[in-house]
Design a protein around this motif. Structure first.
Motif, PDB file in Angstrom:
ATOM      1  N   LYS A 147       0.969  -1.343  -0.265  1.00 37.21           N
ATOM      2  CA  LYS A 147       0.080  -0.226  -0.156  1.00 37.21           C
ATOM      3  C   LYS A 147       0.695   1.031   0.021  1.00 37.21           C
ATOM      4  CE  LYS A 147      -4.368  -1.635   1.894  1.00 37.21           C
ATOM      5  NZ  LYS A 147      -4.805  -2.004   0.431  1.00 37.21           N
ATOM      6  N   ARG A 148       1.338   1.457   0.544  1.00 39.15           N
ATOM      7  CA  ARG A 148       2.969   2.226   0.642  1.00 39.15           C
ATOM      8  C   ARG A 148       3.401   2.573  -0.695  1.00 39.15           C
ATOM      9  NH1 ARG A 148       8.601   2.066   4.047  1.00 39.15           N
ATOM     10  NH2 ARG A 148       9.617   3.404   2.648  1.00 39.15           N
ATOM     11  N   GLY A 149       3.857   1.380  -1.722  1.00 42.81           N
ATOM     12  CA  GLY A 149       4.232   1.597  -2.018  1.00 42.81           C
ATOM     13  C   GLY A 149       3.486   2.113  -4.045  1.00 42.81           C
ATOM     14  N   GLN A 150       1.900   1.801  -3.226  1.00 44.72           N
ATOM     15  CA  GLN A 150       1.473   2.356  -4.358  1.00 44.72           C
ATOM     16  C   GLN A 150       0.672   3.738  -4.133  1.00 44.72           C
ATOM     17  OE1 GLN A 150      -2.597   0.044  -3.156  1.00 44.72           O
ATOM     18  NE2 GLN A 150      -1.630  -2.137  -3.882  1.00 44.72           N
ATOM     19  N   ARG A 151       0.843   4.562  -3.521  1.00 49.97           N
ATOM     20  CA  ARG A 151       1.455   5.872  -2.600  1.00 49.97           C
ATOM     21  C   ARG A 151       1.831   6.231  -2.730  1.00 49.97           C
ATOM     22  NH1 ARG A 151      -0.818   3.521   2.287  1.00 49.97           N
ATOM     23  NH2 ARG A 151       0.799   4.472   3.045  1.00 49.97           N
ATOM     24  N   ALA A 152       2.852   5.968  -3.023  1.00 41.40           N
ATOM     25  CA  ALA A 152       4.803   6.233  -3.877  1.00 41.40           C
ATOM     26  C   ALA A 152       4.374   6.460  -5.067  1.00 41.40           C
ATOM     27  CB  ALA A 152       5.459   6.185  -2.619  1.00 41.40           C
ATOM     28  N   ALA A 153       3.803   5.471  -5.814  1.00 44.59           N
ATOM     29  CA  ALA A 153       3.962   5.622  -7.349  1.00 44.59           C
ATOM     30  C   ALA A 153       3.473   6.499  -8.242  1.00 44.59           C
ATOM     31  CB  ALA A 153       3.191   3.568  -7.403  1.00 44.59           C
ATOM     32  N   LYS A 154       1.709   6.703  -7.353  1.00 42.52           N
ATOM     33  CA  LYS A 154       0.546   7.825  -7.726  1.00 42.52           C
ATOM     34  C   LYS A 154       1.665   8.685  -8.013  1.00 42.52           C
ATOM     35  CE  LYS A 154      -3.147  10.196  -7.824  1.00 42.52           C
ATOM     36  NZ  LYS A 154      -2.542  10.670  -8.466  1.00 42.52           N
ATOM     37  N   LEU A 155       2.484   9.730  -6.538  1.00 41.61           N
ATOM     38  CA  LEU A 155       3.497  10.474  -6.054  1.00 41.61           C
ATOM     39  C   LEU A 155       4.286  10.976  -7.346  1.00 41.61           C
ATOM     40  CD1 LEU A 155       3.756  10.752  -2.492  1.00 41.61           C
ATOM     41  CD2 LEU A 155       1.892  12.299  -4.363  1.00 41.61           C
ATOM     42  N   MET A 156       5.038   9.550  -7.958  1.00 43.53           N
ATOM     43  CA  MET A 156       5.798   9.273  -8.878  1.00 43.53           C
ATOM     44  C   MET A 156       5.717  10.081 -10.479  1.00 43.53           C
ATOM     45  SD  MET A 156       7.835   6.064  -8.664  1.00 43.53           S
ATOM     46  CE  MET A 156       7.672   5.244  -6.532  1.00 43.53           C
ATOM     47  N   CYS A 157       4.192   9.830 -10.172  1.00 42.78           N
ATOM     48  CA  CYS A 157       3.443   9.662 -12.021  1.00 42.78           C
ATOM     49  C   CYS A 157       3.109  11.289 -11.924  1.00 42.78           C
ATOM     50  CB  CYS A 157       2.131   9.295 -11.779  1.00 42.78           C
ATOM     51  SG  CYS A 157       0.549   9.376 -13.233  1.00 42.78           S
ATOM     52  N   ASP A 158       2.661  11.339 -10.429  1.00 46.42           N
ATOM     53  CA  ASP A 158       2.303  12.781 -10.960  1.00 46.42           C
ATOM     54  C   ASP A 158       3.507  13.542 -10.980  1.00 46.42           C
ATOM     55  OD1 ASP A 158      -0.029  12.653 -10.015  1.00 46.42           O
ATOM     56  OD2 ASP A 158      -0.008  12.755  -7.512  1.00 46.42           O
ATOM     57  N   TYR A 159       4.746  13.554 -10.418  1.00 46.17           N
ATOM     58  CA  TYR A 159       6.385  14.270 -10.628  1.00 46.17           C
ATOM     59  C   TYR A 159       6.796  14.224 -11.784  1.00 46.17           C
ATOM     60  CZ  TYR A 159      10.993  15.283  -9.514  1.00 46.17           C
ATOM     61  OH  TYR A 159      12.082  15.789  -9.734  1.00 46.17           O
ATOM     62  N   PHE A 160       6.959  13.309 -12.621  1.00 44.73           N
ATOM     63  CA  PHE A 160       7.058  12.546 -13.581  1.00 44.73           C
ATOM     64  C   PHE A 160       6.454  13.691 -15.280  1.00 44.73           C
ATOM     65  CE2 PHE A 160       8.791   9.647 -12.777  1.00 44.73           C
ATOM     66  CZ  PHE A 160      10.215   8.561 -14.221  1.00 44.73           C
ATOM     67  N   ARG A 161       4.972  14.065 -14.067  1.00 47.80           N
ATOM     68  CA  ARG A 161       3.713  15.103 -15.096  1.00 47.80           C
ATOM     69  C   ARG A 161       4.266  16.376 -14.994  1.00 47.80           C
ATOM     70  NH1 ARG A 161      -0.528  12.407 -13.760  1.00 47.80           N
ATOM     71  NH2 ARG A 161      -0.810  13.505 -11.810  1.00 47.80           N
ATOM     72  N   ASP A 162       4.323  16.891 -13.550  1.00 48.78           N
ATOM     73  CA  ASP A 162       4.741  18.197 -12.983  1.00 48.78           C
ATOM     74  C   ASP A 162       5.683  18.287 -13.840  1.00 48.78           C
ATOM     75  OD1 ASP A 162       2.001  17.814 -12.119  1.00 48.78           O
ATOM     76  OD2 ASP A 162       3.224  17.906  -9.811  1.00 48.78           O
ATOM     77  N   GLN A 163       7.233  17.941 -13.574  1.00 45.39           N
ATOM     78  CA  GLN A 163       8.485  18.315 -13.646  1.00 45.39           C
ATOM     79  C   GLN A 163       8.620  18.265 -15.599  1.00 45.39           C
ATOM     80  OE1 GLN A 163      10.829  19.216 -11.617  1.00 45.39           O
ATOM     81  NE2 GLN A 163       9.299  19.252 -10.688  1.00 45.39           N
ATOM     82  N   GLY A 164       8.091  17.678 -16.226  1.00 40.79           N
ATOM     83  CA  GLY A 164       7.926  17.527 -17.980  1.00 40.79           C
ATOM     84  C   GLY A 164       8.757  16.645 -18.352  1.00 40.79           C
ATOM     85  N   ILE A 165       8.574  15.461 -17.189  1.00 44.11           N
ATOM     86  CA  ILE A 165       9.417  14.180 -17.361  1.00 44.11           C
ATOM     87  C   ILE A 165       8.921  13.070 -18.362  1.00 44.11           C
ATOM     88  CG2 ILE A 165      10.528  11.670 -16.744  1.00 44.11           C
ATOM     89  CD1 ILE A 165      10.760  13.637 -14.107  1.00 44.11           C
ATOM     90  N   HIS A 166       9.621  12.844 -19.649  1.00 42.03           N
ATOM     91  CA  HIS A 166       9.014  12.539 -20.934  1.00 42.03           C
ATOM     92  C   HIS A 166       9.897  11.328 -21.326  1.00 42.03           C
ATOM     93  CE1 HIS A 166       4.700  14.095 -20.083  1.00 42.03           C
ATOM     94  NE2 HIS A 166       5.605  15.703 -20.284  1.00 42.03           N
ATOM     95  N   PRO A 167      10.084  10.350 -21.514  1.00 40.04           N
ATOM     96  CA  PRO A 167      11.686   9.801 -21.604  1.00 40.04           C
ATOM     97  C   PRO A 167      10.707   9.214 -22.942  1.00 40.04           C
ATOM     98  CG  PRO A 167      10.491   8.683 -20.067  1.00 40.04           C
ATOM     99  CD  PRO A 167       9.851  10.056 -19.249  1.00 40.04           C
ATOM    100  N   ALA A 168      12.213   8.822 -23.967  1.00 45.12           N
ATOM    101  CA  ALA A 168      11.804   8.674 -25.255  1.00 45.12           C
ATOM    102  C   ALA A 168      11.182   7.081 -25.511  1.00 45.12           C
ATOM    103  CB  ALA A 168      12.794   8.793 -26.311  1.00 45.12           C
ATOM    104  N   MET A 169      11.613   6.139 -24.636  1.00 50.03           N
ATOM    105  CA  MET A 169      11.268   5.083 -23.909  1.00 50.03           C
ATOM    106  C   MET A 169      10.966   4.378 -22.432  1.00 50.03           C
ATOM    107  SD  MET A 169      14.965   3.407 -25.732  1.00 50.03           S
ATOM    108  CE  MET A 169      14.021   1.175 -25.659  1.00 50.03           C
ATOM    109  N   VAL A 170      10.806   3.371 -22.252  1.00 51.84           N
ATOM    110  CA  VAL A 170      11.049   2.497 -21.036  1.00 51.84           C
ATOM    111  C   VAL A 170      11.651   1.100 -21.096  1.00 51.84           C
ATOM    112  CG1 VAL A 170       9.441   2.166 -19.241  1.00 51.84           C
ATOM    113  CG2 VAL A 170       8.885   3.852 -20.738  1.00 51.84           C
ATOM    114  N   MET A 171      12.531   1.352 -20.111  1.00 45.24           N
ATOM    115  CA  MET A 171      13.223  -0.556 -20.125  1.00 45.24           C
ATOM    116  C   MET A 171      13.122  -0.919 -18.915  1.00 45.24           C
ATOM    117  SD  MET A 171      16.799  -1.945 -21.266  1.00 45.24           S
ATOM    118  CE  MET A 171      16.954  -0.255 -20.937  1.00 45.24           C
ATOM    119  N   CYS A 172      11.715  -2.177 -18.213  1.00 44.08           N
ATOM    120  CA  CYS A 172      11.661  -2.263 -17.559  1.00 44.08           C
ATOM    121  C   CYS A 172      11.818  -3.459 -16.916  1.00 44.08           C
ATOM    122  CB  CYS A 172       9.880  -2.050 -17.317  1.00 44.08           C
ATOM    123  SG  CYS A 172       9.459  -2.134 -15.271  1.00 44.08           S
ATOM    124  N   SER A 173      12.135  -4.071 -15.523  1.00 46.39           N
ATOM    125  CA  SER A 173      12.084  -5.703 -15.622  1.00 46.39           C
ATOM    126  C   SER A 173      11.292  -6.154 -15.519  1.00 46.39           C
ATOM    127  CB  SER A 173      13.077  -5.487 -14.149  1.00 46.39           C
ATOM    128  OG  SER A 173      12.881  -6.270 -12.742  1.00 46.39           O
TER     129      SER A 173
END
Length: 142
Positions: free
Chosen positions: A28-54
């Motif tokens: 649950k803590r991770g779920q809340r943090a992941a939502k904040l990460m999404c907001d941070y990416f949007r607020d900071q204008g972080i738009h990578p050209a691609m994503v590589m994920c485990s």
């Protein structure tokens, strides 16, 4: 030169010791943090050209939480990122096409932390670098 965003997955659950590491979910803590990460990416204008994920469950769940801020960014689920060393991560990043000016790598410690400190030691100094040498917590973006 590429812009490399290194994101350690959101906090995962250790509630069930019988679950294999690769299948652990974010808690649950991770779920809340992941939502904040999404907001941070949007607020900071972080738009990578691609994503590589485990392929681990917790990294894919972190990615899912980020998707609203990533729009139509192409995603590669890369098995070599799971349990990867710094050297393996560097080698995989070197294989990316020149056309990808930026990449978001969602992975795990200790490889991600070692890669971040290695790259930062070559490029930067200051308090942020010192903090990364001490700890690279879940949900950290470098």
């Amino acid at each position: 030169m590429k812009c490399i965003y290194l994101l350690r997955h959101a906090k995962s659950s250790w509630d069930d010791p019988s679950v294999e590491d690769i299948h652990r979910s974010i808690n649950k803590r991770g779920q809340r943090a992941a939502k904040l990460m999404c907001d941070y990416f949007r607020d900071q204008g972080i738009h990578p050209a691609m994503v590589m994920c485990s392929p681990a469950t917790r990294t894919r769940q972190t990615l899912e939480a980020l998707k609203p801020s990533l729009r139509e960014t192409p995603v590669t689920i890369e098995p070599r990122v799971y349990e990867a060393t710094r050297q393996t991560l560097l080698a995989r990043l070197a294989e990316l096409p020149d056309s990808a000016g930026s990449v978001l790598l969602i992975g795990h410690n200790p490889g991600l932390e070692r890669l971040a400190t290695h790259l930062l030691d070559e490029a930067a100094e200051g308090p942020a670098v010192l903090r990364l040498h001490e700890k690279y917590p879940t949900g950290t973006l470098a």
